[in-house]
Enzyme design. Structure first.
Site, PDB file in Angstrom:
ATOM      1  N   SER A 235       0.806  -1.222   0.000  1.00 20.59           N
ATOM      2  CA  SER A 235       0.000   0.000   0.000  1.00 20.59           C
ATOM      3  C   SER A 235       0.837   1.270   0.000  1.00 20.59           C
ATOM      4  CB  SER A 235      -0.914   0.018   1.224  1.00 20.59           C
ATOM      5  OG  SER A 235      -0.146  -0.128   2.399  1.00 20.59           O
TER       6      SER A 235
ATOM      7  N   ASP B  22      -4.348   7.235   8.031  1.00 16.37           N
ATOM      8  CA  ASP B  22      -5.432   6.361   8.480  1.00 16.37           C
ATOM      9  C   ASP B  22      -4.985   5.311   9.498  1.00 16.37           C
ATOM     10  OD1 ASP B  22      -3.854   4.798   6.942  1.00 16.37           O
ATOM     11  OD2 ASP B  22      -5.358   4.254   5.463  1.00 16.37           O
TER      12      ASP B  22
ATOM     13  N   HIS C  54      -1.110   4.310   6.865  1.00 21.19           N
ATOM     14  CA  HIS C  54      -0.470   4.989   5.736  1.00 21.19           C
ATOM     15  C   HIS C  54      -0.201   6.461   6.035  1.00 21.19           C
ATOM     16  CE1 HIS C  54      -3.095   1.668   4.259  1.00 21.19           C
ATOM     17  NE2 HIS C  54      -1.919   1.291   3.799  1.00 21.19           N
TER      18      HIS C  54
END
Ligand SMILES: *[C@@H]1O[C@H](CO)[C@@H](O)[C@H](O)[C@H]1NC(C)=O
Ligand SMILES: *[C@@H]1O[C@H](CO)[C@@H](O)[C@H](O)[C@H]1NC(C)=O
Ligand SMILES: *[C@@H]1O[C@H](CO)[C@@H](O)[C@H](O)[C@H]1NC(C)=O
Length: 390
Positions: free
Chosen positions: A45, A353, A356
């Site tokens: 991610s 979040d 990240h």
């Protein structure tokens, strides 16, 4: 820092031999900047620009709110480090390989998906949260893309405008940011730090195999990020138990950061070995760990606040609830209410979040690594096609 090049010999120029006391000068004036026509990215991610979203459902709003003003397949309010890298070469932001509809891949493709690991996991996405698109799968996809893009180009004009030419595969920059999830996967299965460390050599073997496979397909320029201080992230701090003695001055959990640094040491050794094994490869190792740790541990000095608290989330010490993440909604009186909301000003926040980074943090990180200050060898991004002997 970028000028500490005295131990490097510039192979591409004779001048380096003539004036060895000015290696920086030599590098700056005689080594051409690289013109990468494309970027092929592999990772998790930290560099997913739409892969997981294409296959498993879009990242919900408020992801993307700051820059794209809508969800854009990224787990951030805006751009990722890979976006700033692409932008620096005048390339379009990378599309996910899995974005099969209407995508222009002439500037490269992104194989990263959120939750990806180096080693295939023995659990599904819904069981554990780890993506089935592990690094070996990303390589299968790349291999397929390489072959089929050339077949497509032979079909005609439209495809020629959407697919890279064959020579692009040897001239492209290959970027990597993967490993963080392999470390947390063990801890989330209740393994001890020693048990996690014990499988790091397996991670290294599998990583090394993929770099070699790409090299044998023509890849020459590799830009490899090490893994970040995962012990500073809310999703780890919130879920894994640690004692007060295991918390450092920045509020991060030392056992998890130590295992990340152990992984990074091994990765650096693997990169050194790869340079020997792959005589035509230019491989840059980038110490993203140090950049991220200094950002988090000295947040106010760098203009940021609340370094360990999620901007987007719901409740708790870290504004993070793993059952009610960024963008999650509840139904009350028949109405949908957004509970995983963004903070007011993501531009002064580091963690988006709980897992990240914000666009502001990503830009800050990019600005530190672009000039080579954190690279081994210490060469800037724009020189990443040049091989240096050491
Ligand atoms: C998955 O299971 C196989 C077979 O037991 C094992 O070799 C492999 O290491 C496992 N992978 C992980 C990530 O635990
Ligand atoms: C695809 O992108 C390239 C580079 O960004 C551009 O030059 C080309 O015109 C695009 N092709 C189409 C069909 O839009
Ligand atoms: C790990 O340990 C916790 C606490 O004892 C337990 O609730 C959880 O089910 C365990 N997880 C696994 C994957 O064994």
């Amino acid at each position: 820092m970028a000028c500490c090049l005295s131990r490097l010999v510039v192979l591409t120029t004779l001048l380096a031999v003539i004036i060895p006391s000015f290696p920086c000068l030599v590098l700056a004036f005689t080594t051409a900047q690289c013109e990468f026509p494309a970027i092929f990215n592999f990772g998790d991610s930290n560099s997913d620009t739409g892969g997981l979203s294409a296959a498993f459902g879009q990242a919900p709003p408020p992801n993307g709110e700051t820059y794209f003003h809508a969800p854009a397949g990224r787990y951030s309010d805006g751009r990722l480090v890979i976006d700033f890298i692409a932008g620096s070469f005048g390339l379009p932001y990378l599309s996910a390989y899995l974005d099969s509809v209407g995508t222009n891949f002439t500037g490269g493709a992104n194989f990263a998906t959120a939750g990806s690991t180096i080693r295939p996991q023995n659990t599904t996405l819904s069981q554990s949260g780890y993506s089935p698109i592990s690094l070996n799968v990303q390589f299968y996809e790349f291999n397929d893309f390489h072959q089929r893009s050339q077949v497509a180009r032979r079909k005609g004009v439209v495809w020629q405008e959407l697919m890279p030419k064959e020579d692009v595969f040897s001239r492209a920059l290959y970027t990597f940011d993967i490993g963080q999830n392999d470390l947390t996967a063990g801890y989330f299965l209740n393994m001890s730090t020693d048990q996690v460390k014990a499988y790091v050599p397996d991670l290294m073997n599998q990583f090394s195999t993929i770099i070699k496979n790409i090299y044998w397909q023509g890849g020459r320029s590799f830009w490899i990020h090490n893994t970040g201080p995962v012990g500073c992230l809310p999703y780890v701090l919130d879920r894994l138990l640690i004692t007060a003695a295991q918390v450092d001055r920045a509020g991060c959990a030392t056992p998890f950061n130590e295992v990340a640094q152990y992984f990074n040491q091994r990765l650096k050794e693997v990169v050194a070995q790869l340079r020997k094994d792959l005589p035509l490869a230019a491989i840059t190792y980038v110490d993203v760990y140090s950049v991220k740790y200094s950002l988090i541990s000295q947040a106010s000095k760098h203009g940021f606040v609340l370094p360990l608290v999620s901007c987007c989330g719901h409740g708790g010490k870290y504004n993070f609830n793993r059952h009610m993440g960024c963008g999650s909604k509840i139904t009350r009186d028949g109405k949908q209410i957004l509970v995983g909301k963004s903070c007011k000003d993501p531009s002064v926040r580091i963690i988006w979040d709980g897992v990240h980074y914000t666009e502001a943090a990503n830009k800050w990180i990019y600005d530190r690594i672009v000039d080579g200050s954190y690279s081994d060898p210490p060469i800037p991004l724009k020189m990443a096609c040049h091989r240096f002997a050491n």
